[in-house]
Design an enzyme around this catalytic site. Structure first.
Site, short mmCIF file in Angstrom:
data_model
loop_
_atom_site.label_atom_id
_atom_site.label_comp_id
_atom_site.label_asym_id
_atom_site.label_seq_id
_atom_site.Cartn_x
_atom_site.Cartn_y
_atom_site.Cartn_z
N MET A 178 0.84 -1.20 0.00
CA MET A 178 0.00 0.00 0.00
C MET A 178 0.87 1.25 0.00
SD MET A 178 -2.78 0.96 2.95
CE MET A 178 -3.91 2.33 2.78
N GLY B 79 -1.63 9.17 -0.01
CA GLY B 79 -2.64 9.23 -1.05
C GLY B 79 -3.43 10.52 -0.94
N GLY C 44 -6.88 12.27 -0.13
CA GLY C 44 -8.15 12.07 0.55
C GLY C 44 -9.21 12.97 -0.07
N TYR D 214 -19.10 10.09 1.39
CA TYR D 214 -18.55 11.33 0.83
C TYR D 214 -19.37 11.80 -0.37
CZ TYR D 214 -14.32 10.10 3.52
OH TYR D 214 -13.42 9.75 4.50
N HIS E 106 -17.35 2.09 7.79
CA HIS E 106 -17.05 3.50 8.08
C HIS E 106 -17.15 3.86 9.56
CE1 HIS E 106 -17.10 7.62 5.92
NE2 HIS E 106 -16.54 7.76 7.11
#
Length: 281
Positions: free
Chosen positions: A12, A16, A18, A48, A103
């Site tokens: 990974m 990154g 977001g 989101y 989540h």
């Protein structure tokens, strides 16, 4: 781009983009700008309301899907929906995600986690994770889960390192993914003298020093920005290394105070929220 190896062998990227609080247009453009700036990880979520836009941004760049590490999260209201994973993949325009979270520790989160385990077995997710779990619910998940999570997404920054959660997860080698990595806009964090001094030494901004601290502390980071210059700057942290002594100096500013102060009742209320995820642009 440096990478961490997760407890199931999946690699990974350590940083990154977001997309929290980004509307679809901004999310699509931010993903496009980030991938064109060398990023190879994107984080989004059902909640989101920008998964479709994230998928469009990925496709516009022409970057091969296998070279992108994509993570998203199931919202509590779909934990018991047998179509939740397939619906998520459809919105993103992909047949798998690299990391799939639940989540919140609310609603029927046990059913939600079983969905993750099934997605992993079915090849629809390469790794699975949890977000915002703590205390007795975290302990129960670690007890009843067939597959232990690969990643925990949780608030983390130099003021707060979630030591109790880390201790619970340590036996399972669960990687932390930090949200609010720069202090949720709290300028007092970036104005700490230690970051000013280290920024001068290394020719970096305080934000870049903090992000470098995260990586050396062992955190994956997902700073969000819609500014192309900030997106590029946030990833420009791989040409210097903080010394052990400097890491120790940063540790001295820890306050064990969170920016997020949601109650258990507030977390549980998420289970009652049922957005129309397919209505997103």
């Amino acid at each position: 781009m440096e990478k961490f190896t997760l407890n199931n062998g999946v690699k990974m990227p350590v940083i990154g983009i977001g997309t929290f609080l980004m509307d679809p247009d901004h999310a699509e453009q931010a993903v496009y700008d980030a991938l064109n700036s060398g990023y190879r990880m994107i984080d989004t979520a059902n909640g989101y309301m920008n998964e479709k836009a994230v998928g469009r941004g990925m496709k516009k760049t022409g970057v091969d899907r296998k070279d992108i590490f994509l993570s998203t999260k199931l919202w509590p209201s779909v934990y018991e929906d047998p179509n939740a994973v397939d619906d998520t993949l459809r919105r993103l325009g992909t047949d798998y995600v690299d990391l799939l979270f639940i989540h919140q520790p609310s609603g029927n989160w046990e059913a939600g986690y079983r969905q993750l385990e099934k997605a992993l077995k079915d090849g629809k997710a390469r790794a699975i994770g949890i977000s915002n779990f703590h205390d007795e619910k975290l302990a129960k998940l670690l007890e009843v889960s067939e597959v232990k999570p690969q990643v925990m997404q949780y608030e983390n920054h130099p003021y707060y390192t979630a030591d109790d959660v880390r201790k619970a997860l340590a036996p399972f080698n669960v990687r932390f993914m930090a949200w609010y990595p720069l202090g949720h806009g709290d300028k007092s964090l970036q104005r700490e003298p230690v970051f000013t001094e280290l920024g001068r030494k290394y020719g970096k901004s305080p934000a870049q020093v903090i992000l470098r601290w995260h990586v050396q502390f062992g955190n994956v980071v997902i700073p969000g920005s819609t500014n192309p210059d900030h997106i590029r700057a946030n990833a420009d942290i791989f040409d210097f290394t903080l010394t052990d002594e400097e890491m120790d100096e940063i540790a001295k500013i820890k306050k064990n105070i969170r920016y997020y102060n949601g109650s258990a009742a507030q977390e549980e209320s998420y289970a009652q929220m049922r957005p129309d995820f397919d209505s997103q642009k």
